[in-house]
Design an enzyme around this catalytic site. Structure first.
Site, PDB file in Angstrom:
ATOM      1  N   GLU A 229       0.390  -1.219  -0.450  1.00 32.26           N
ATOM      2  CA  GLU A 229       0.327  -0.089   0.157  1.00 32.26           C
ATOM      3  C   GLU A 229       0.733   1.003  -0.206  1.00 32.26           C
ATOM      4  OE1 GLU A 229      -3.451   0.235  -0.637  1.00 32.26           O
ATOM      5  OE2 GLU A 229      -3.940  -1.503  -0.606  1.00 32.26           O
TER       6      GLU A 229
ATOM      7  N   ASP B  75      -9.234   6.446  -2.529  1.00 31.00           N
ATOM      8  CA  ASP B  75      -7.798   7.248  -3.188  1.00 31.00           C
ATOM      9  C   ASP B  75      -8.369   7.260  -4.778  1.00 31.00           C
ATOM     10  OD1 ASP B  75      -8.663   5.139  -4.734  1.00 31.00           O
ATOM     11  OD2 ASP B  75      -6.308   3.344  -4.534  1.00 31.00           O
TER      12      ASP B  75
ATOM     13  N   TYR C  76      -6.049   7.013   4.384  1.00 33.09           N
ATOM     14  CA  TYR C  76      -6.161   5.583   3.075  1.00 33.09           C
ATOM     15  C   TYR C  76      -5.324   4.669   3.744  1.00 33.09           C
ATOM     16  CZ  TYR C  76      -4.821   2.437  -0.459  1.00 33.09           C
ATOM     17  OH  TYR C  76      -4.932   2.454  -1.136  1.00 33.09           O
TER      18      TYR C  76
END
Length: 402
Positions: free
Chosen positions: A80, A181, A163
């Protein structure tokens, strides 16, 4: 990203100004209105009509990505972080190499920062790597080397914004934690006709509220990934594949012919020109290298010592800037070459000057550290791609005897 709102994870282009709905069999486009209409809160039936088809579509169409084959929270977290501002195809080999080199949070926390930055070389946005290293050290000291399992706890770690916390908590631990996102923002903007420019506070709050409603239910991690996957492959910024969309019947933008309008393209400022003069100071088989301050462009990375100069700076002006940066007298002997790089917000020009001086510097107030080492030794240091290109140019000129 420490202050995340909508973090792009794909290279998103601007939406086209003239939509081709008619050529793709979409409903005719209605006249746009400048009046901002608040988004109504969707009911349970509407949410279910989106969740179930998207999950089913994801099960059939998801890309086979290596981080989707693991349940290791550390590996998922690493993916990520790397996917922020970087395309999937670029990330895959970096993720595999970095994970092999630093297989656990403990291994990452124990490694010198230089090793971590060297492993990140080429990915850009090096603040991500520094935060990754700091967060790993926090995970070891505060959580015994195991990532905490809730978004709330993850938010207390360096580099974790909403996020990243939502992604890791939902994908790795199954928490009903939302995420937004760039891809998710586009999908939700079209599904629910969310108005406003990217970055607008009211728009962002609406998107996060919708994401929070949708994530509740079975398989929250897979559902979050389905939203991102859908935005990356189908609900694209340009030429979206509306006829293949599993939720087009519930998409307000599709019904109203507004797919190409939402979200509106963010106006990007023209890149600023930045010119740096680099000191190529040789001694025996070594060159002088400097580590920058942690903040700012190329923060914390190593380089041939550089000073910002005007685009039309004279030799005298350049000499003064490099002298001030190194804290000792510098003589410019020759221009070895020029390297140009296009960064996200800057047009970068690096001018390579062979320099000498009466006293070899060992420290400078302008840099964290100075070090004399060979080009081969410098390869193990954390250095940006631009600076590596500059070093390669220097090595090439030395090989040619210039």
């Amino acid at each position: 990203m420490g202050a995340e709102s909508v973090a792009p994870r794909e290279d998103l282009a601007s939406t086209p100004s003239t939509p081709p709905e008619a050529r793709r069999g979409r409903p005719p486009r209605t006249a746009a209105t400048s009046t901002r209409v608040p988004t109504a809160t969707p009911g349970a039936a509407q949410l279910a009509s989106i969740r179930a088809p998207l999950l089913a579509w994801y099960d059939r169409n998801k890309r086979d990505l290596p981080w989707r084959r693991t349940k290791d929270p550390y590996a998922i977290w690493l993916s990520e972080v790397m996917l922020q501002q970087t395309q999937v195809s670029t990330v895959i080999p970096y993720w595999e190499r970095f994970l092999k080199r630093f297989p656990t949070a403990l291994a990452l926390a124990s490694a010198p920062l230089d090793d971590v930055l060297a492993g990140w070389k080429g990915l850009g946005y090096y603040t991500r790597a520094r935060n990754l290293h700091r967060a790993a050290q926090d995970i070891v000291s505060r959580f015994g080397g195991t990532l905490p399992s809730t978004a709330e706890q993850l938010l207390s770690l360096p580099g974790f914004g909403r996020y990243t916390a939502g992604a890791v908590a939902s994908i790795a631990f199954g928490e009903e934690a939302p995420l937004v996102d760039g891809n998710v923002a586009r999908v939700l903007s079209r599904l629910f006709e969310v108005e406003g420019l990217p970055g607008d506070r009211e728009r962002e709050a609406t998107l996060w509220e919708l994401a929070g409603l949708l994530v509740k239910g079975e398989r929250p991690g897979d559902f979050n990934q389905s939203l991102m996957e859908h935005g990356a492959t189908t609900c694209r910024p340009e030429n979206p594949l509306c006829l293949l969309c599993p939720v087009r019947e519930g998409c307000v933008a599709f019904k109203k012919g507004r797919v190409a309008e939402l979200p509106p393209a963010k106006v990007r400022a023209a890149p600023k020109k930045l010119t740096l003069a680099l000191a190529v100071w040789a001694h025996a088989d070594t060159l002088l290298f400097a580590r920058r301050a942690d903040s700012g462009l190329f923060g914390g990375l190593w380089e041939l010592p550089a000073a910002e100069v005007d685009e039309d700076a004279t030799v005298e002006e350049t000499t003064l800037r490099l002298t001030a940066a190194l804290g000792t007298g510098v003589k410019l002997e020759s221009l070895l070459g020029t390297v140009k790089r296009q960064l996200t917000h800057r047009d970068l020009t690096l001018r390579l000057y062979r320099v000498s001086g009466p006293k070899r510097p060992t420290h400078s107030a302008a840099f964290q550290e100075l070090r004399w080492c060979t080009p081969a030794e410098a390869a193990t240091l954390g250095m940006s791609t631009a600076m590596q290109r500059a070093l390669d140019t220097v090595v090439g000129t030395q090989a040619e005897g210039r």
